[in-house]
Each structure stands twice: as C-alpha cells, then as structure tokens.
Design a protein around this motif. Structure first.
Motif, PDB file in Angstrom:
ATOM      1  N   ALA A   1       0.742  -1.121   0.194  1.00  0.00           N
ATOM      2  CA  ALA A   1      -0.088  -0.612  -0.225  1.00  0.00           C
ATOM      3  C   ALA A   1       1.194   1.554   0.046  1.00  0.00           C
ATOM      4  O   ALA A   1       0.299   1.852  -0.652  1.00  0.00           O
TER       5      ALA A   1
ATOM      6  N   LEU B   1       2.369   1.887  -3.568  1.00  0.00           N
ATOM      7  CA  LEU B   1       1.568   2.639  -4.736  1.00  0.00           C
ATOM      8  C   LEU B   1       0.846   3.996  -3.881  1.00  0.00           C
ATOM      9  O   LEU B   1       0.752   4.502  -5.381  1.00  0.00           O
ATOM     10  N   THR B   2       1.053   4.169  -3.193  1.00  0.00           N
ATOM     11  CA  THR B   2       0.668   5.611  -2.112  1.00  0.00           C
ATOM     12  C   THR B   2       2.444   6.293  -2.745  1.00  0.00           C
ATOM     13  O   THR B   2       1.591   8.011  -3.804  1.00  0.00           O
TER      14      THR B   2
ATOM     15  N   THR C   1      -8.259   7.526  -3.916  1.00  0.00           N
ATOM     16  CA  THR C   1      -7.510   6.385  -3.502  1.00  0.00           C
ATOM     17  C   THR C   1      -5.996   6.234  -2.531  1.00  0.00           C
ATOM     18  O   THR C   1      -5.390   5.770  -1.846  1.00  0.00           O
ATOM     19  N   SER C   2      -5.340   7.619  -2.689  1.00  0.00           N
ATOM     20  CA  SER C   2      -4.179   8.258  -2.464  1.00  0.00           C
ATOM     21  C   SER C   2      -4.698   8.377  -0.959  1.00  0.00           C
ATOM     22  O   SER C   2      -3.812   7.166   0.037  1.00  0.00           O
TER      23      SER C   2
ATOM     24  N   THR D   1      -6.659   6.737   0.863  1.00  0.00           N
ATOM     25  CA  THR D   1      -7.179   4.936   1.416  1.00  0.00           C
ATOM     26  C   THR D   1      -6.187   4.410   1.643  1.00  0.00           C
ATOM     27  O   THR D   1      -5.647   3.633   2.436  1.00  0.00           O
ATOM     28  N   PHE D   2      -5.514   4.140   0.788  1.00  0.00           N
ATOM     29  CA  PHE D   2      -3.857   3.767   0.299  1.00  0.00           C
ATOM     30  C   PHE D   2      -3.195   4.112   1.475  1.00  0.00           C
ATOM     31  O   PHE D   2      -2.338   2.777   2.178  1.00  0.00           O
ATOM     32  N   THR D   3      -2.910   5.628   1.553  1.00  0.00           N
ATOM     33  CA  THR D   3      -1.600   5.706   3.378  1.00  0.00           C
ATOM     34  C   THR D   3      -2.794   5.393   4.142  1.00  0.00           C
ATOM     35  O   THR D   3      -1.441   4.843   5.250  1.00  0.00           O
TER      36      THR D   3
ATOM     37  N   LEU E   1      -4.227   3.176   4.702  1.00  0.00           N
ATOM     38  CA  LEU E   1      -4.085   1.783   4.702  1.00  0.00           C
ATOM     39  C   LEU E   1      -2.732   1.064   5.221  1.00  0.00           C
ATOM     40  O   LEU E   1      -2.442   0.353   5.626  1.00  0.00           O
ATOM     41  N   ALA E   2      -1.484   1.505   4.080  1.00  0.00           N
ATOM     42  CA  ALA E   2      -0.179   1.251   5.045  1.00  0.00           C
ATOM     43  C   ALA E   2      -0.383   1.950   5.580  1.00  0.00           C
ATOM     44  O   ALA E   2       0.842   1.115   6.484  1.00  0.00           O
TER      45      ALA E   2
ATOM     46  N   SER F   1      -1.681  -0.518   8.243  1.00  0.00           N
ATOM     47  CA  SER F   1      -1.267  -2.328   8.330  1.00  0.00           C
ATOM     48  C   SER F   1       0.493  -1.783   8.923  1.00  0.00           C
ATOM     49  O   SER F   1       0.710  -2.953  10.196  1.00  0.00           O
TER      50      SER F   1
END
Length: 124
Positions: free
Chosen positions: A40, A43-44, A100-101, A103-105, A107-108, A111
């Motif tokens: 994640a 991807l970010t 999306t950015s 959300t992925f931030t 999530l990273a 996690s």
C-alpha cells in the motif's frame, strides 16, 4: 480526523477478521499485515509521483513514439482533445485519485503500525 479514525477502524476490523476467517498463525498474520502495508505504501508513493508530473516527459516521449509508429486518425485526435478539455471528467479523475491516495495511505499506516505493535507483543 473523523474519516481517518473510521477508516482505521474498518481496516483493523478487516485485518482481524481475515486472521480469524483464514485461521492464520499470529506470525503469519504479522507478516501478511507488514507485506500489505509495504504494498500500500508503494502504491501511494507511485500515485504521488504520478500526480506531481515527474514522469510526464518520459510518458510524453512514448506517446510521440507511438504516434510516429501508428498515427492517430482525425477522430481519435479530436476525441483526445475533447477528453483532455472536459472539466467534469478531469475533476472526477482528481477526486478518485485523491480518495484512492487517502485510502492507500491510511491502509499503509494502519497495517505497518499493527504489524510493529504485534511484533513487539509477540516477542515480549
């Protein structure tokens, strides 16, 4: 702030639910959350580099090369022009990219935090 907390809560519930549903050992679950966080984060970072336009010269070179090999028709050129100048479509793309950015931030961060805290608890 409310969105961050709610999204973090949802991700924590999903990660814990995944552990219970699949029946992973605690160490396998820690490894999975760490790998998910790293992916994640990658991807970010990729999305942020793409948004800054750092690679735009590189991408434009390949577009020119592609147009030289296979020329576009007049209708394709006109369609590209209309799509490039459509304000509503461009705003929608920016909103999706920002969401999306975000959300992925989250999530990273969640996690990686869960995996580090779990490792500390596991080896105590």
């Amino acid at each position: 702030m409310k969105r961050h907390v709610m999204l973090a809560f949802i991700f924590v519930c999903i990660l814990i639910g995944w552990k219970v549903w699949v029946g992973l050992s605690i160490l396998d679950w820690i490894n999975m959350t760490f790998l998910l966080g790293i992916v994640a984060l990658a991807l970010t970072v990729t999305m942020n580099i793409w948004k800054t336009g750092f690679l735009s010269l590189f991408v434009e070179g390949f577009k020119v090369l592609g147009n030289w090999i296979v020329p576009k028709t007049r209708s394709a050129v006109r369609t590209d022009y209309l799509i490039k100048n459509d304000d509503r479509l461009n705003q929608w793309k920016e909103n999706i990219a920002a969401w999306t950015s975000f959300t992925f931030t989250n999530l990273a961060v969640i996690s990686l935090t869960i995996s580090i805290i779990s490792l500390i608890v596991y080896y105590q």
